[in-house]
Write an enzyme that holds these catalytic residues in place. Structure first.
Site, PDB file in Angstrom:
ATOM      1  N   VAL A 118      59.825  -4.839 -31.208  1.00  0.00           N
ATOM      2  CA  VAL A 118      60.164  -4.312 -29.870  1.00  0.00           C
ATOM      3  C   VAL A 118      61.688  -4.312 -29.661  1.00  0.00           C
ATOM      4  O   VAL A 118      62.167  -3.982 -28.590  1.00  0.00           O
ATOM      5  CB  VAL A 118      59.481  -5.161 -28.765  1.00  0.00           C
ATOM      6  CG1 VAL A 118      57.965  -5.089 -28.885  1.00  0.00           C
ATOM      7  CG2 VAL A 118      59.944  -6.625 -28.799  1.00  0.00           C
ATOM      8  N   HIS A 134      54.026  -1.842 -30.520  1.00  0.00           N
ATOM      9  CA  HIS A 134      53.928  -2.926 -29.533  1.00  0.00           C
ATOM     10  C   HIS A 134      54.896  -2.729 -28.379  1.00  0.00           C
ATOM     11  O   HIS A 134      55.236  -3.685 -27.682  1.00  0.00           O
ATOM     12  CB  HIS A 134      54.150  -4.278 -30.214  1.00  0.00           C
ATOM     13  CG  HIS A 134      53.074  -4.619 -31.192  1.00  0.00           C
ATOM     14  ND1 HIS A 134      53.242  -5.522 -32.203  1.00  0.00           N
ATOM     15  CD2 HIS A 134      51.801  -4.142 -31.319  1.00  0.00           C
ATOM     16  CE1 HIS A 134      52.111  -5.607 -32.913  1.00  0.00           C
ATOM     17  NE2 HIS A 134      51.236  -4.772 -32.400  1.00  0.00           N
ATOM     18  N   CYS A 142      56.215  -1.055 -13.885  1.00  0.00           N
ATOM     19  CA  CYS A 142      55.826  -1.640 -12.599  1.00  0.00           C
ATOM     20  C   CYS A 142      54.358  -2.061 -12.630  1.00  0.00           C
ATOM     21  O   CYS A 142      53.479  -1.284 -13.012  1.00  0.00           O
ATOM     22  CB  CYS A 142      56.046  -0.615 -11.480  1.00  0.00           C
ATOM     23  SG  CYS A 142      55.551  -1.270  -9.872  1.00  0.00           S
ATOM     24  N   CYS A 167      58.424   1.428  -5.626  1.00  0.00           N
ATOM     25  CA  CYS A 167      57.430   0.837  -4.697  1.00  0.00           C
ATOM     26  C   CYS A 167      57.690  -0.634  -4.402  1.00  0.00           C
ATOM     27  O   CYS A 167      56.935  -1.275  -3.674  1.00  0.00           O
ATOM     28  CB  CYS A 167      56.025   1.006  -5.281  1.00  0.00           C
ATOM     29  SG  CYS A 167      55.698  -0.148  -6.634  1.00  0.00           S
ATOM     30  N   GLY A 204      58.518  -6.854 -44.149  1.00  0.00           N
ATOM     31  CA  GLY A 204      58.746  -7.961 -43.215  1.00  0.00           C
ATOM     32  C   GLY A 204      57.657  -8.166 -42.203  1.00  0.00           C
ATOM     33  O   GLY A 204      57.919  -8.435 -41.032  1.00  0.00           O
TER      34      GLY A 204
END
Ligand code: APR
Length: 260
Positions: A118, A134, A142, A167, A204
Site C-alpha cells: 500500500v 490491498h 469516508c 459530509c 518479496g
C-alpha cells in the site's frame, strides 16, 4: 550443465544458473511478464515487512490495528498507527528493484505489476500499470458517504480523526483490512494481468495471505512459470520454475545486466 548432470529438482539449480534460467524466461516471454510483489520489495527502503524477524505483526496485533472492528473500537489508535507508517513511508525512496521494474515496463519487457503493498513506491519509481490489491495508504475513504480522497504520496493528515469534507463523516485509510473483501475492480484488473502473463516474477512475499496468494498459485497450476525472488523459502517456492534466493535489489541488479 554437463550431459551427465541431472538436477533432481528445479531448486538444485546453482544460483548463477537460476539467474541464467530466469533471464532466459524473461527474454523469451518479453511483453508477457508481470510482477507480483509483497512487502519484501520495500524492505530495503526501510519499510518494515509484516512477518519474519522484524515484522510488524511481531510487535503489533493485526486484530487491534488492521480490522474494521479495531477501527470501530478505537479509531484514534488505528489512525495513530497508520500515520506512523505513513511518516515512515514518506521518507522512503523506491529501491533499485522498484526502479528496474519501472524501466522494464517502459521497455515493454513487463506488462505491469500486481502488488499487495500500500506504500505507493512502485508508482514513485515510475511504474504506470500498478494494481494495488490491498488499496493504498495514500488514499482515504469516508465511513459515512463512501467518498474516496487521494492524499498524494507523503501527505499525512494533520487531524487525529480526519473528517470528510463532503459530509463530515470519519475518514479511514483506504486499505484492505483483515476480514474485508478486496476491491472488485482491482481484483479483476489483477486477474486480467495474470491471464495475459506467461511468466510471473514473485518478489518479496510470504505467499501466506489469501485471496492475493491464490493468483500466483493458480498461475503455476495453469503451467505458467513463477520466478520467486526472496531470501527465504515460502509456500510458493515449490510451485516456482526458478528460485532466486536473494534480496530484491541484488537480484534485480543482476537480472537487469542479463536481460537488457
Ligand atoms: N528482498 C526480497 N524479499 C524479502 C526481502 C528483500 N530484501 N526482505 C524480506 N523479504 C521477504 C521475506 O522473506 C518474506 O517472505 O518478503 C516477504 C515478506 O512477507 P510478509 O511480511 O508476509 O509480507 P507480504 O507477503 O507482503 O504480506 C502480505 O499480509 O498483513 C498482510 O496486507 C498485508 O499485504 C500484506 C499481506
Amino acid at each position: 550443465m554437463g550431459e551427465s548432470e541431472v538436477y533432481e529438482d528445479f531448486h538444485d539449480i546453482p544460483e548463477n544458473d537460476a539467474y541464467e534460467e530466469a533471464s532466459k524466461l524473461i527474454k523469451n516471454h518479453k511483453g508477457k511478464v508481470i510482477a507480483f510483489t509483497g512487502s519484501g520489495i520495500s524492505a530495503e527502503a526501510g519499510i518494515p515487512t509484516f512477518r519474519g524477524k522484524d515484522g510488524l505483526w511481531n510487535k503489533y496485533k493485526p486484530e487491534e490495528l488492521a480490522t474494521p472492528e479495531a477501527f470501530r473500537r478505537d479509531p484514534r489508535k488505528v489512525w495513530e498507527w497508520y500515520k506512523w507508517r505513513m511518516k515512515k513511508i514518506a521518507k522512503a525512496e523506491p529501491t533499485l528493484a522498484h526502479k528496474v521494474l519501472a524501466k522494464w515496463e517502459e521497455r515493454g519487457i513487463i506488462l505491469g505489476i500486481v502488488t499487495q503493498n500500500v506504500d505507493g513506491l512502485h508508482q514513485r519509481a515510475g511504474s504506470k500499470e500498478v494494481v494495488e490489491l490491498h488499496g493504498s495508504i495514500w488514499r482515504v475513504r469516508c465511513t459515512r458517504c463512501g467518498k474516496e480522497y487521494n492524499l498524494g504520496f507523503g501527505n499525512v493528515p494533520e487531524e487525529d480523526l480526519p473528517k470528510c469534507k463532503e459530509c463530515g463523516g470519519l475518514l479511514r485509510p483506504a486499505v484492505v483490512w483483515f476480514h474485508e473483501p478486496l476491491p472488485a475492480r482491482n481484483w479483476m484488473m489483477a486477474e486480467s494481468l495474470f491471464n495475459e502473463a506467461e511468466v510471473i516474477l514473485v518478489v518479496g512475499t510470504s505467499g501466506l495471505v489469501y485471496p492475493a496468494a491464490s493468483l500466483p498459485v493458480n498461475a503455476a497450476v495453469q503451467g505458467k512459470a513463477l520466478i520467486e525472488i526472496n531470501p527465504e523459502d515460502t509456500p510458493l517456492t515449490s510451485l516456482s520454475r526458478v528460485k532466486i534466493k536473494a534480496k530484491a535489489s541484488e537480484a534485480f541488479k543482476k537480472l537487469e545486466e542479463m536481460v537488457s
